[in-house]
Scaffold this active site. Structure first.
Site, PDB file in Angstrom:
ATOM      1  CB  SER A 124      -0.859  -0.026   1.270  1.00  0.00           C
ATOM      2  OG  SER A 124      -1.432   1.238   1.510  1.00  0.00           O
ATOM      3  CE1 TYR A 148      -3.579  -2.847   5.695  1.00  0.00           C
ATOM      4  CE2 TYR A 148      -3.221  -0.513   5.290  1.00  0.00           C
ATOM      5  CZ  TYR A 148      -3.461  -1.787   4.818  1.00  0.00           C
ATOM      6  OH  TYR A 148      -3.559  -2.001   3.461  1.00  0.00           O
ATOM      7  CE  LYS A 152      -1.243  -4.520   3.347  1.00  0.00           C
ATOM      8  NZ  LYS A 152      -1.554  -5.867   2.846  1.00  0.00           N
TER       9      LYS A 152
HETATM   10  P1  NAD Z   1     -10.797  -7.220   1.589  1.00  0.00           P
HETATM   11  O1  NAD Z   1     -10.957  -7.207   3.064  1.00  0.00           O
HETATM   12  O2  NAD Z   1     -11.990  -6.962   0.752  1.00  0.00           O
HETATM   13  O3  NAD Z   1     -10.164  -8.633   1.137  1.00  0.00           O
HETATM   14  C1  NAD Z   1      -9.255  -9.340   1.931  1.00  0.00           C
HETATM   15  C2  NAD Z   1      -9.753 -10.767   2.058  1.00  0.00           C
HETATM   16  O4  NAD Z   1      -8.833 -11.516   2.851  1.00  0.00           O
HETATM   17  C3  NAD Z   1     -11.114 -10.872   2.727  1.00  0.00           C
HETATM   18  O5  NAD Z   1     -11.995 -11.585   1.892  1.00  0.00           O
HETATM   19  C4  NAD Z   1     -10.834 -11.618   4.027  1.00  0.00           C
HETATM   20  O6  NAD Z   1     -11.904 -12.446   4.400  1.00  0.00           O
HETATM   21  C5  NAD Z   1      -9.574 -12.383   3.669  1.00  0.00           C
HETATM   22  N1  NAD Z   1      -8.718 -12.746   4.814  1.00  0.00           N
HETATM   23  C6  NAD Z   1      -8.242 -11.928   5.789  1.00  0.00           C
HETATM   24  N2  NAD Z   1      -7.458 -12.616   6.631  1.00  0.00           N
HETATM   25  C7  NAD Z   1      -7.419 -13.903   6.179  1.00  0.00           C
HETATM   26  C8  NAD Z   1      -6.780 -15.097   6.626  1.00  0.00           C
HETATM   27  N3  NAD Z   1      -6.031 -15.123   7.729  1.00  0.00           N
HETATM   28  N4  NAD Z   1      -6.964 -16.228   5.911  1.00  0.00           N
HETATM   29  C9  NAD Z   1      -7.729 -16.242   4.812  1.00  0.00           C
HETATM   30  N5  NAD Z   1      -8.364 -15.148   4.350  1.00  0.00           N
HETATM   31  C10 NAD Z   1      -8.215 -13.996   5.021  1.00  0.00           C
HETATM   32  O7  NAD Z   1      -9.625  -6.201   1.240  1.00  0.00           O
HETATM   33  P2  NAD Z   1      -9.199  -5.578  -0.175  1.00  0.00           P
HETATM   34  O8  NAD Z   1      -9.628  -4.169  -0.195  1.00  0.00           O
HETATM   35  O9  NAD Z   1      -9.601  -6.472  -1.273  1.00  0.00           O
HETATM   36  O10 NAD Z   1      -7.628  -5.586   0.018  1.00  0.00           O
HETATM   37  C11 NAD Z   1      -6.822  -6.660  -0.449  1.00  0.00           C
HETATM   38  C12 NAD Z   1      -5.385  -6.424  -0.028  1.00  0.00           C
HETATM   39  O11 NAD Z   1      -4.942  -5.177  -0.560  1.00  0.00           O
HETATM   40  C13 NAD Z   1      -5.188  -6.336   1.489  1.00  0.00           C
HETATM   41  O12 NAD Z   1      -3.964  -6.962   1.804  1.00  0.00           O
HETATM   42  C14 NAD Z   1      -5.116  -4.842   1.736  1.00  0.00           C
HETATM   43  O13 NAD Z   1      -4.351  -4.556   2.880  1.00  0.00           O
HETATM   44  C15 NAD Z   1      -4.428  -4.365   0.468  1.00  0.00           C
HETATM   45  N6  NAD Z   1      -4.724  -2.949   0.174  1.00  0.00           N
HETATM   46  C16 NAD Z   1      -6.020  -2.541   0.080  1.00  0.00           C
HETATM   47  C17 NAD Z   1      -6.299  -1.207  -0.179  1.00  0.00           C
HETATM   48  C18 NAD Z   1      -7.726  -0.713  -0.265  1.00  0.00           C
HETATM   49  O14 NAD Z   1      -7.934   0.486  -0.202  1.00  0.00           O
HETATM   50  N7  NAD Z   1      -8.714  -1.577  -0.438  1.00  0.00           N
HETATM   51  C19 NAD Z   1      -5.249  -0.283  -0.350  1.00  0.00           C
HETATM   52  C20 NAD Z   1      -3.940  -0.743  -0.263  1.00  0.00           C
HETATM   53  C21 NAD Z   1      -3.685  -2.095  -0.005  1.00  0.00           C
HETATM   54  C1  UD1 Z   2      -6.888   5.581   4.126  1.00  0.00           C
HETATM   55  C2  UD1 Z   2      -5.898   5.062   5.146  1.00  0.00           C
HETATM   56  C3  UD1 Z   2      -4.727   4.438   4.401  1.00  0.00           C
HETATM   57  C4  UD1 Z   2      -5.219   3.346   3.439  1.00  0.00           C
HETATM   58  C5  UD1 Z   2      -6.234   3.980   2.481  1.00  0.00           C
HETATM   59  C6  UD1 Z   2      -6.822   2.982   1.510  1.00  0.00           C
HETATM   60  C7  UD1 Z   2      -6.168   6.519   7.135  1.00  0.00           C
HETATM   61  C8  UD1 Z   2      -5.539   7.564   7.982  1.00  0.00           C
HETATM   62  N1  UD1 Z   2      -5.480   6.153   6.024  1.00  0.00           N
HETATM   63  O1  UD1 Z   2      -6.205   6.530   3.389  1.00  0.00           O
HETATM   64  O2  UD1 Z   2      -3.796   3.886   5.307  1.00  0.00           O
HETATM   65  O3  UD1 Z   2      -4.129   2.810   2.719  1.00  0.00           O
HETATM   66  O4  UD1 Z   2      -7.304   4.549   3.257  1.00  0.00           O
HETATM   67  O5  UD1 Z   2      -7.595   2.026   2.181  1.00  0.00           O
HETATM   68  O6  UD1 Z   2      -7.231   6.001   7.435  1.00  0.00           O
HETATM   69  N2  UD1 Z   2     -12.417  11.799   3.663  1.00  0.00           N
HETATM   70  C9  UD1 Z   2     -13.420  12.665   4.058  1.00  0.00           C
HETATM   71  N3  UD1 Z   2     -14.549  12.137   4.611  1.00  0.00           N
HETATM   72  C10 UD1 Z   2     -14.730  10.809   4.795  1.00  0.00           C
HETATM   73  C11 UD1 Z   2     -13.703   9.928   4.387  1.00  0.00           C
HETATM   74  C12 UD1 Z   2     -12.566  10.457   3.836  1.00  0.00           C
HETATM   75  O7  UD1 Z   2     -13.300  13.881   3.918  1.00  0.00           O
HETATM   76  O8  UD1 Z   2     -15.787  10.388   5.325  1.00  0.00           O
HETATM   77  C13 UD1 Z   2     -11.211  12.346   3.019  1.00  0.00           C
HETATM   78  C14 UD1 Z   2      -9.928  12.066   3.781  1.00  0.00           C
HETATM   79  O9  UD1 Z   2      -9.660  13.055   4.709  1.00  0.00           O
HETATM   80  C15 UD1 Z   2      -8.913  12.012   2.613  1.00  0.00           C
HETATM   81  C16 UD1 Z   2      -9.723  11.462   1.432  1.00  0.00           C
HETATM   82  O10 UD1 Z   2     -11.095  11.705   1.763  1.00  0.00           O
HETATM   83  O11 UD1 Z   2      -8.480  13.301   2.291  1.00  0.00           O
HETATM   84  C17 UD1 Z   2      -9.526   9.975   1.199  1.00  0.00           C
HETATM   85  O12 UD1 Z   2      -9.752   9.278   2.408  1.00  0.00           O
HETATM   86  P1  UD1 Z   2      -9.719   7.668   2.489  1.00  0.00           P
HETATM   87  O13 UD1 Z   2     -10.642   7.113   1.472  1.00  0.00           O
HETATM   88  O14 UD1 Z   2      -9.951   7.299   3.905  1.00  0.00           O
HETATM   89  O15 UD1 Z   2      -8.244   7.267   2.032  1.00  0.00           O
HETATM   90  P2  UD1 Z   2      -6.810   7.737   2.600  1.00  0.00           P
HETATM   91  O16 UD1 Z   2      -6.922   8.871   3.524  1.00  0.00           O
HETATM   92  O17 UD1 Z   2      -5.923   7.901   1.440  1.00  0.00           O
END
Ligand code: NAD
Ligand code: UD1
Length: 336
Positions: A124, A148, A152
């Protein structure tokens, strides 16, 4: 190729499984369904007309994971499984370290034992902490502000050490910016638990009437309109980036860290207005104090992804909002 996708019923995993199946790969999903539903497997089949294998399994259970590796032959692994809520990780750090680290250590142990050498890992942009420069490139200083993010960064370090000690391994670590949107079918998307933390799921709930107004966290940042700027990327573009990463993993050994973003930043109010266009109505909002831990601006340098993977995001912010709105209206309670 036979690809093992951990966390494959989750948000990003399910979109990636769709792309893999459409490319003709065989897919086995492992998920413990902690944050997703088995219904997603049916939805994937409805989209692709082919069904991935699904194994309900907790990656922290080393014996069960080992049994799966004994009876299957995988060509590569994409590792999405993990916990991802920043606020929860601050309240329950042990739960986050345990799940995210142990699951990854178990997976790497099985991969080594069964000579599965190719891995794509979900990291991330959170590993850049307070970014050293904008756009953020892969050589920016790394730091984290919450457990979190630290999981990573720790996994990135573990993967570097394992790649160094095992020259046969080929790892691609993808640093996602802000994935949003949903598949164009409206069949798969993101189902946040409780009150959404992230911006676009919250806006979608305002648009469907489940929340009264958007709380905009601060309008006094050093950005064009004062609200936070982020690099939002369509989840389908992100999914396609994983296929390119797998292709790349097949061509070399070692480890690379690669940003997946669009390289463009949008402010909170710009996203809100794009969503208003998508849903055809004005959405109420209030400006509140800054959210602790937030940064002003985050967007990616996309140079390495373009040069190394030959990948570039295609969809714009309007399309991201249209696709999210379709999913939100077709699945008002998400997929549970
Ligand atoms: P998500 O929660 O929708 O998917 C993750 C899946 O992993 C879930 O279905 C959950 O049930 C499963 N899981 C968790 N722990 C497990 C375990 N011990 N064994 C088996 N299954 C398990 O999340 P996502 O948004 O699809 O994210 C996927 C990956 O990308 C994650 O590692 C997350 O940290 C990373 N990531 C997500 C975002 C985002 O904004 N969504 C941003 C940056 C990185
Ligand atoms: C958040 C996480 C980051 C994670 C990312 C994707 C925090 C501090 N950071 O980041 O670690 O990798 O999500 O999952 O939680 N905002 C509003 N109102 C809301 C929600 C968000 O104004 O109700 C604003 C926030 O202040 C920010 C932007 O929208 O400026 C995006 O927010 P968000 O979607 O939470 O993502 P990140 O802040 O990038």
């Amino acid at each position: 190729m036979h690809i093992l996708v951990t966390g494959g019923t989750g948000y990003i995993g399910s979109h990636t499984v769709v792309e893999l199946l459409q490319q003709g790969d065989r897919v086995t999903i492992i998920d413990n369904l902690y944050n997703s539903s088995k219904k997603v497997v049916d939805r994937i089949e409805a989209i692709t007309k082919s069904r991935p294998d699904f194994v309900k399994l907790d990656l922290c259970d080393q014996d069960k994971l080992e049994n799966l590796f004994k009876i299957s032959v995988f060509d590569a692994v994409i590792h999405f499984a993990g916990y991802k809520a920043v606020g929860e990780s601050v309240e329950r750090p042990l739960m986050y370290y345990r799940n995210n680290l142990i699951s990854t250590l178990n997976l790497l142990t099985c991969m080594k034992a069964h000579q599965v050498t190719k891995l794509v890992f979900s990291s991330s942009a959170t590993v850049y902490g307070q970014p050293e420069r904008i756009p953020m490139d892969e050589d920016c200083r790394l730091s984290t502000t919450n457990p979190y993010g630290t999981t990573k960064l720790m996994i990135e370090t573990i993967l570097s050490d394992v790649a160094k000690a095992n020259p046969e391994f080929s790892f691609v670590v993808l640093r996602y910016f802000n994935p949003i949107g949903a598949h164009k079918s409206g069949l798969i998307g993101e189902t946040p638990q409780g009150i959404p933390n992230n911006l676009t799921p919250y806006i979608a709930q305002v648009a469907t009437g489940q929340r009264d107004f958007l709380r905009v966290w601060g309008n006094d940042y050093d950005t064009p309109d004062g609200t936070g700027v982020r690099d939002y990327i369509h989840v389908v573009d992100l999914a396609k980036g994983h296929l390119k990463a797998l292709d790349y993993a097949n061509t070399r050994t070692g480890i690379d860290f690669i940003n997946l973003g669009t390289g463009k930043g949008y402010s909170v109010l710009q996203v809100l207005h794009a969503f208003e266009k998508a849903c055809g109505k004005q959405l109420p909002y209030q400006i509140l104090e800054r959210r602790p831990g937030d940064i002003a601006t985050s967007y990616a340098s996309t140079k390495k992804a373009e040069e190394v993977l030959g990948w570039k995001a295609q969809y714009d912010i309007d399309r991201m909002c249209v696709d999210l709105w379709r999913f939100a209206t077709q699945n008002p309670k998400g997929i549970r």
